[in-house]
Design a protein around this motif. Structure first.
Motif, mmCIF file in Angstrom:
data_model
loop_
_atom_site.group_PDB
_atom_site.id
_atom_site.type_symbol
_atom_site.label_atom_id
_atom_site.label_comp_id
_atom_site.label_asym_id
_atom_site.label_seq_id
_atom_site.Cartn_x
_atom_site.Cartn_y
_atom_site.Cartn_z
ATOM 1 N N ALA A 32 0.774 -1.125 0.133
ATOM 2 C CA ALA A 32 0.036 0.026 0.211
ATOM 3 C C ALA A 32 1.044 1.130 0.077
ATOM 4 O O ALA A 32 0.514 2.173 -0.779
ATOM 5 C CB ALA A 32 -0.877 0.128 1.291
ATOM 6 N N THR A 33 2.039 1.377 0.790
ATOM 7 C CA THR A 33 2.873 2.462 0.836
ATOM 8 C C THR A 33 3.333 2.762 -0.534
ATOM 9 O O THR A 33 3.502 3.766 -1.037
ATOM 10 C CB THR A 33 3.726 2.145 1.749
ATOM 11 O OG1 THR A 33 3.178 1.961 3.280
ATOM 12 C CG2 THR A 33 4.865 3.412 1.962
ATOM 13 N N ARG A 85 7.408 10.559 1.744
ATOM 14 C CA ARG A 85 7.263 9.251 2.358
ATOM 15 C C ARG A 85 6.981 9.018 3.356
ATOM 16 O O ARG A 85 6.100 8.121 3.890
ATOM 17 C CB ARG A 85 8.943 8.682 1.998
ATOM 18 C CG ARG A 85 9.029 7.159 2.309
ATOM 19 C CD ARG A 85 8.480 6.302 1.391
ATOM 20 N NE ARG A 85 8.471 4.723 1.627
ATOM 21 C CZ ARG A 85 8.354 4.012 0.577
ATOM 22 N NH1 ARG A 85 7.872 4.233 -0.754
ATOM 23 N NH2 ARG A 85 8.470 2.851 0.884
ATOM 24 N N GLY A 86 7.130 9.704 4.635
ATOM 25 C CA GLY A 86 6.669 9.582 6.074
ATOM 26 C C GLY A 86 5.218 9.880 6.067
ATOM 27 O O GLY A 86 4.477 9.305 6.905
ATOM 28 N N ALA A 87 4.780 11.000 5.352
ATOM 29 C CA ALA A 87 3.323 11.154 5.245
ATOM 30 C C ALA A 87 2.589 10.154 4.841
ATOM 31 O O ALA A 87 1.661 9.664 5.049
ATOM 32 C CB ALA A 87 3.122 12.588 4.701
ATOM 33 N N GLU A 91 3.574 6.818 4.311
ATOM 34 C CA GLU A 91 3.516 5.697 5.449
ATOM 35 C C GLU A 91 2.577 5.809 6.620
ATOM 36 O O GLU A 91 1.892 5.186 7.181
ATOM 37 C CB GLU A 91 4.998 5.477 6.070
ATOM 38 C CG GLU A 91 5.928 4.971 5.086
ATOM 39 C CD GLU A 91 7.220 4.672 5.367
ATOM 40 O OE1 GLU A 91 7.379 5.244 6.705
ATOM 41 O OE2 GLU A 91 8.082 4.085 4.646
ATOM 42 N N ALA A 92 2.383 7.244 7.220
ATOM 43 C CA ALA A 92 1.558 7.473 8.515
ATOM 44 C C ALA A 92 0.081 7.537 7.838
ATOM 45 O O ALA A 92 -0.803 6.839 8.484
ATOM 46 C CB ALA A 92 1.798 8.981 8.775
ATOM 47 N N ALA A 93 -0.321 7.843 6.613
ATOM 48 C CA ALA A 93 -1.545 7.545 6.184
ATOM 49 C C ALA A 93 -1.920 6.391 6.016
ATOM 50 O O ALA A 93 -3.180 5.530 6.258
ATOM 51 C CB ALA A 93 -1.777 8.682 4.853
ATOM 52 N N VAL A 94 -0.984 5.430 5.487
ATOM 53 C CA VAL A 94 -1.290 4.258 5.207
ATOM 54 C C VAL A 94 -1.557 3.176 6.557
ATOM 55 O O VAL A 94 -2.535 2.468 6.759
ATOM 56 C CB VAL A 94 -0.201 3.493 4.337
ATOM 57 C CG1 VAL A 94 -0.285 1.971 4.351
ATOM 58 C CG2 VAL A 94 -0.087 3.916 2.778
ATOM 59 N N ASP A 95 -0.488 3.691 7.561
ATOM 60 C CA ASP A 95 -0.918 2.832 8.977
ATOM 61 C C ASP A 95 -2.234 3.485 9.724
ATOM 62 O O ASP A 95 -2.726 2.501 10.039
ATOM 63 C CB ASP A 95 0.327 3.450 9.937
ATOM 64 C CG ASP A 95 1.759 2.855 9.524
ATOM 65 O OD1 ASP A 95 1.723 1.932 8.743
ATOM 66 O OD2 ASP A 95 2.879 3.470 9.825
ATOM 67 N N ARG A 96 -2.557 4.618 9.479
ATOM 68 C CA ARG A 96 -3.789 5.082 9.848
ATOM 69 C C ARG A 96 -4.923 4.187 9.282
ATOM 70 O O ARG A 96 -5.885 3.730 10.003
ATOM 71 C CB ARG A 96 -4.240 6.561 9.924
ATOM 72 C CG ARG A 96 -3.265 7.427 10.736
ATOM 73 C CD ARG A 96 -4.036 8.811 10.975
ATOM 74 N NE ARG A 96 -3.898 9.552 9.551
ATOM 75 C CZ ARG A 96 -2.728 9.994 9.036
ATOM 76 N NH1 ARG A 96 -1.590 10.100 9.663
ATOM 77 N NH2 ARG A 96 -2.788 10.872 7.851
#
Length: 201
Positions: free
Chosen positions: A162-163, A179-181, A183-188
């Motif tokens: 997904a990332t 990249r960080g944003a 990954e955070a959106a995918v984790d949420r």
């Protein structure tokens, strides 16, 4: 024995009374055997008494003691047989009581053996059930561990896919991506989907 001899003498005397009475009566006819005034009749009476006395002596001296001994032996044999029968009955009663006692003891031992076998079977069944439950619990825990590991692996792969997919789409749409944003959106999003799946379960 003497009583029976006296009884016989008494019977003989009573039987001779009518003859004596007829002898005292005048002889005017009647039976010739009962003419006691005949001189031959006196001789016959004397011989009768002699023969009766001799017969009485022989019977009381020889015959009747033998009969008495035979009767006494018979009485002793009957008493011995009765005593033997009584002893046999007592032995049979004792054997029957012993048989009843042995039967009751065997029945009690059989019931005790059955109860012990039932308890042993229950204990063995409980032990086998505990072993089986422990094995099933270990297998369930191992399966849950494998399922958890597979789920974690799948979630990790899904997060990575997904990332990378989101990064590629955002880079294509706007040219560059944080990249960080991403990954955070995918984790949420994955956390929210996992919570919804847990709530449905």
């Amino acid at each position: 024995m003497r009583l029976s001899i006296r009884t016989a003498l008494t019977g003989f005397a009573l039987g001779a009374l009518p003859a004596v009475a007829m002898a005292a009566a005048p002889s005017g006819g009647g039976m010739p055997q009962l003419r006691f005034n005949d001189p031959w009749m006196h001789a016959q009476i004397i011989w009768l008494l002699l023969i009766f006395g001799l017969l009485y002596y022989v019977m009381s001296r020889y015959a009747l003691p033998r009969v008495e001994s035979v009767l006494e032996a018979r009485r002793r044999r009957i008493e011995g047989d009765l005593e033997a029968a009584q002893a046999a009955k007592l032995r049979a009663d004792a054997a029957m009581a012993e048989h009843r006692t042995a039967t009751a003891r065997a029945r009690a031992e059989a019931q005790a053996a059955i109860a012990a076998a039932a308890q042993q079977a229950q204990a063995e069944a409980a032990a086998r059930s505990e072993v089986l439950n422990a094995r099933l619990t270990a297998q369930i825990e191992a399966a849950e561990s494998r399922i958890g590991a597979a789920r974690d692996a799948a979630m990790g792969a899904l997060r990575q896919v997904a990332t990378e997919t989101t990064d590629a789409l955002v880079a294509r749409l706007i040219g560059s991506a944080d990249r960080g944003a991403i990954e955070a959106a995918v984790d949420r999003e994955l956390a929210a989907r996992g919570a919804q799946a847990g709530g449905r379960a």
